[in-house]
Design a protein around this motif. Structure first.
Motif, mmCIF file in Angstrom:
data_model
loop_
_atom_site.group_PDB
_atom_site.id
_atom_site.type_symbol
_atom_site.label_atom_id
_atom_site.label_comp_id
_atom_site.label_asym_id
_atom_site.label_seq_id
_atom_site.Cartn_x
_atom_site.Cartn_y
_atom_site.Cartn_z
ATOM 1 N N SER A 1 0.600 6.495 -7.310
ATOM 2 C CA SER A 1 1.588 6.771 -8.350
ATOM 3 C C SER A 1 2.381 8.033 -8.040
ATOM 4 O O SER A 1 3.604 8.083 -8.210
ATOM 5 N N ALA A 2 1.681 9.085 -7.560
ATOM 6 C CA ALA A 2 2.373 10.324 -7.201
ATOM 7 C C ALA A 2 3.262 10.130 -5.982
ATOM 8 O O ALA A 2 4.367 10.694 -5.892
ATOM 9 N N ASN A 3 2.803 9.321 -5.037
ATOM 10 C CA ASN A 3 3.589 9.077 -3.834
ATOM 11 C C ASN A 3 4.904 8.376 -4.156
ATOM 12 O O ASN A 3 5.912 8.571 -3.470
ATOM 13 N N LYS A 4 4.921 7.580 -5.211
ATOM 14 C CA LYS A 4 6.147 6.885 -5.637
ATOM 15 C C LYS A 4 7.217 7.882 -6.056
ATOM 16 O O LYS A 4 8.417 7.618 -5.920
ATOM 17 N N TYR A 5 6.793 9.048 -6.545
ATOM 18 C CA TYR A 5 7.731 10.090 -6.957
ATOM 19 C C TYR A 5 7.974 11.129 -5.866
ATOM 20 O O TYR A 5 8.537 12.191 -6.126
ATOM 21 N N GLY A 6 7.532 10.829 -4.646
ATOM 22 C CA GLY A 6 7.792 11.735 -3.530
ATOM 23 C C GLY A 6 6.797 12.864 -3.397
ATOM 24 O O GLY A 6 7.048 13.818 -2.656
ATOM 25 N N VAL A 7 5.669 12.805 -4.109
ATOM 26 C CA VAL A 7 4.636 13.838 -4.021
ATOM 27 C C VAL A 7 3.442 13.252 -3.288
ATOM 28 O O VAL A 7 2.812 12.312 -3.772
ATOM 29 N N GLU B 1 13.286 18.778 -13.179
ATOM 30 C CA GLU B 1 12.264 18.074 -12.427
ATOM 31 C C GLU B 1 11.284 18.963 -11.666
ATOM 32 O O GLU B 1 10.155 18.549 -11.417
ATOM 33 N N ARG B 2 11.691 20.159 -11.304
ATOM 34 C CA ARG B 2 10.780 20.988 -10.495
ATOM 35 C C ARG B 2 9.503 21.366 -11.239
ATOM 36 O O ARG B 2 8.413 21.296 -10.653
ATOM 37 N N PRO B 3 9.562 21.753 -12.526
ATOM 38 C CA PRO B 3 8.295 22.009 -13.240
ATOM 39 C C PRO B 3 7.410 20.773 -13.321
ATOM 40 O O PRO B 3 6.170 20.883 -13.225
ATOM 41 N N GLU B 4 8.022 19.601 -13.484
ATOM 42 C CA GLU B 4 7.231 18.364 -13.536
ATOM 43 C C GLU B 4 6.571 18.084 -12.191
ATOM 44 O O GLU B 4 5.426 17.623 -12.133
ATOM 45 N N GLU B 5 7.288 18.364 -11.112
ATOM 46 C CA GLU B 5 6.722 18.155 -9.784
ATOM 47 C C GLU B 5 5.543 19.106 -9.546
ATOM 48 O O GLU B 5 4.500 18.689 -9.011
ATOM 49 N N GLU B 6 5.687 20.358 -9.941
ATOM 50 C CA GLU B 6 4.597 21.320 -9.771
ATOM 51 C C GLU B 6 3.380 20.929 -10.604
ATOM 52 O O GLU B 6 2.234 21.090 -10.160
ATOM 53 N N ARG B 7 3.620 20.402 -11.803
ATOM 54 C CA ARG B 7 2.506 19.945 -12.639
ATOM 55 C C ARG B 7 1.774 18.792 -11.961
ATOM 56 O O ARG B 7 0.533 18.743 -11.921
ATOM 57 N N ASN C 1 6.830 20.355 1.156
ATOM 58 C CA ASN C 1 8.183 20.686 0.764
ATOM 59 C C ASN C 1 8.459 20.189 -0.651
ATOM 60 O O ASN C 1 8.035 19.102 -1.040
ATOM 61 N N SER C 2 9.202 20.986 -1.399
ATOM 62 C CA SER C 2 9.578 20.566 -2.747
ATOM 63 C C SER C 2 10.720 19.559 -2.676
ATOM 64 O O SER C 2 11.634 19.689 -1.859
ATOM 65 N N ASN C 3 10.647 18.545 -3.523
ATOM 66 C CA ASN C 3 11.708 17.552 -3.613
ATOM 67 C C ASN C 3 12.806 17.968 -4.571
ATOM 68 O O ASN C 3 13.810 17.262 -4.684
ATOM 69 N N TRP C 4 12.618 19.099 -5.270
ATOM 70 C CA TRP C 4 13.578 19.483 -6.303
ATOM 71 C C TRP C 4 14.025 20.936 -6.180
ATOM 72 O O TRP C 4 14.370 21.558 -7.171
ATOM 73 N N GLY D 1 15.686 6.258 -2.747
ATOM 74 C CA GLY D 1 14.529 5.935 -3.570
ATOM 75 C C GLY D 1 13.259 6.651 -3.168
ATOM 76 O O GLY D 1 12.205 6.396 -3.750
ATOM 77 N N HIS D 2 13.338 7.573 -2.178
ATOM 78 C CA HIS D 2 12.140 8.306 -1.774
ATOM 79 C C HIS D 2 11.773 9.356 -2.812
ATOM 80 O O HIS D 2 10.626 9.768 -2.905
ATOM 81 N N THR D 3 12.761 9.808 -3.582
ATOM 82 C CA THR D 3 12.549 10.764 -4.661
ATOM 83 C C THR D 3 13.191 10.219 -5.922
ATOM 84 O O THR D 3 14.368 9.836 -5.915
ATOM 85 N N THR D 4 12.434 10.178 -6.996
ATOM 86 C CA THR D 4 12.944 9.682 -8.276
ATOM 87 C C THR D 4 12.539 10.654 -9.377
ATOM 88 O O THR D 4 11.547 11.384 -9.240
ATOM 89 N N PRO D 5 13.305 10.703 -10.456
ATOM 90 C CA PRO D 5 12.965 11.634 -11.549
ATOM 91 C C PRO D 5 11.588 11.363 -12.130
ATOM 92 O O PRO D 5 11.186 10.213 -12.333
ATOM 93 N N LEU D 6 10.856 12.429 -12.393
ATOM 94 C CA LEU D 6 9.521 12.324 -12.980
ATOM 95 C C LEU D 6 9.560 12.243 -14.494
ATOM 96 O O LEU D 6 8.784 11.516 -15.112
ATOM 97 N N SER D 7 10.445 12.994 -15.115
ATOM 98 C CA SER D 7 10.464 13.127 -16.572
ATOM 99 C C SER D 7 11.442 12.144 -17.203
ATOM 100 O O SER D 7 12.355 11.634 -16.549
ATOM 101 N N ASP D 8 11.245 11.903 -18.502
ATOM 102 C CA ASP D 8 12.174 11.058 -19.251
ATOM 103 C C ASP D 8 13.549 11.714 -19.350
ATOM 104 O O ASP D 8 14.579 11.030 -19.308
ATOM 105 N N ALA D 9 13.554 13.043 -19.472
ATOM 106 C CA ALA D 9 14.836 13.759 -19.519
ATOM 107 C C ALA D 9 15.596 13.589 -18.212
ATOM 108 O O ALA D 9 16.823 13.415 -18.213
ATOM 109 N N GLY D 10 14.877 13.629 -17.090
ATOM 110 C CA GLY D 10 15.514 13.434 -15.793
ATOM 111 C C GLY D 10 16.066 12.036 -15.627
ATOM 112 O O GLY D 10 17.151 11.846 -15.071
ATOM 113 N N LYS D 11 15.334 11.051 -16.116
ATOM 114 C CA LYS D 11 15.816 9.666 -16.041
ATOM 115 C C LYS D 11 17.062 9.478 -16.906
ATOM 116 O O LYS D 11 18.030 8.824 -16.490
#
Length: 314
Positions: free
Chosen positions: A71-77, A33-39, A86-89, A108-118
């Protein structure tokens, strides 16, 4: 090795394996998830720069900008202080997320961004939730001897109280101790560390968390530039696990009390039966060549004569 020490040794190994499971899950979540968050943070920064460079903002561009931000705020960004947020991952945050996932607190403040994470979340929770229940049950079974059966027996033998009186007083004292140690004191600590939280809001967070409701409107360690944030996250994770254990102990003790008072029979509910380990002595004494008289003296009492909740006539 005596059965008592062997049982505790197995419990320690069980807990260490559980901690390893959480660490492995945190590493996987952080790696995925961290690379997805940085992207996503990079995209938001570019979008913010484009929006600010526009000489005239029309409705379409404004709506597109707000849609991306929400949409980004839903994923904690968050768009606010996005570059230095601060990084969530990171490892500590991923460990915190893994613990809230398997304990079903799930803010629920942080949720996986990628399909692999889900997908990994599904597999991880599928194994981790029952694993967590097993660890909690194993710990509470041993705490029942120390914090329930022992104090009730002492009240009956030394104070001469009736069994129902002893068990009722014990439950009230246990409940007050849990409220003080896991709600009042932590609420004072959280209201001090989290400057924006009042005591009521901190107490509300403790209650929502330890009841596994996890609404997510208050989450610790999310302030910008918070000192020792990784250590704080891990400390909150330990608090949640020990607090859930205490809540489980209170519920189990209340079920025993309800059996004793006849409430379960009145409402035709299943009784909380004692395990075999609750009926056996904790430490075995003596050896095979012990005289018969000594064996008789050290022989465990019959189940019906032991001091326990289920041995009391209703």
């Amino acid at each position: 090795m005596p059965p008592f020490y062997k049982s505790w040794a197995l419990l320690v190994v069980f807990i260490l394996f559980y901690i390893t499971y959480l660490l492995l899950g945190a590493l996987v979540f952080s790696t995925i998830e961290r690379p997805e968050e940085e992207r996503l943070r990079s995209e938001l920064s570019s979008l913010k720069a484009q929006f600010l460079n526009q000489s005239c903002v029309n409705l379409t561009s404004l709506e597109n900008f707000l849609e991306k931000v929400l949409s980004a705020n839903k994923y904690g960004v968050s768009m606010l202080y996005n570059a230095s947020g601060n990084s969530n991952w990171d490892l500590a945050s991923s460990l915190f997320f893994a613990s809230t996932l398997v304990t079903t607190v799930g803010y629920g403040h942080t949720t996986p961004l990628s399909d692999a994470g889900k997908a990994f979340s599904i597999i991880y929770a599928l194994l981790g939730v029952p694993f967590t229940m097993l660890v909690l049950t194993a710990c509470v079974q041993r705490l029942m001897h120390l914090l329930t059966y022992g104090p009730v027996g002492v009240c009956q033998r030394w104070a001469g109280w009736e069994p129902r009186t002893a068990s009722t007083v014990h439950f009230v004292v246990l409940l007050l101790a849990v409220v003080l140690c896991f709600f009042v004191v932590p609420a004072l600590i959280f209201s001090t560390i989290e400057g924006a939280w009042s005591f009521l809001e901190a107490f509300y967070f403790c209650f929502i968390s330890l009841c596994t409701i996890g609404l997510g409107d208050y989450v610790p360690g999310e302030q910008r530039g918070q000192r020792l944030r990784p250590l704080y996250k891990i400390s909150v994770m330990v608090y949640l696990f020990v607090g859930l254990m205490a809540m489980f102990l209170v519920l189990r003790t209340f079920h025993k009390l309800a059996d004793l008072q006849g409430l379960t029979a009145f409402f035709q509910l299943p009784q909380c039966e004692e395990e075999e380990e609750d009926k056996e002595p904790i430490v075995e004494t003596g050896s095979d060549d012990q005289p018969d008289t000594d064996k008789a003296a050290s022989k465990p009492l019959e189940p019906g004569s032991q001091v326990s909740y289920n041995s009391i006539n209703r």
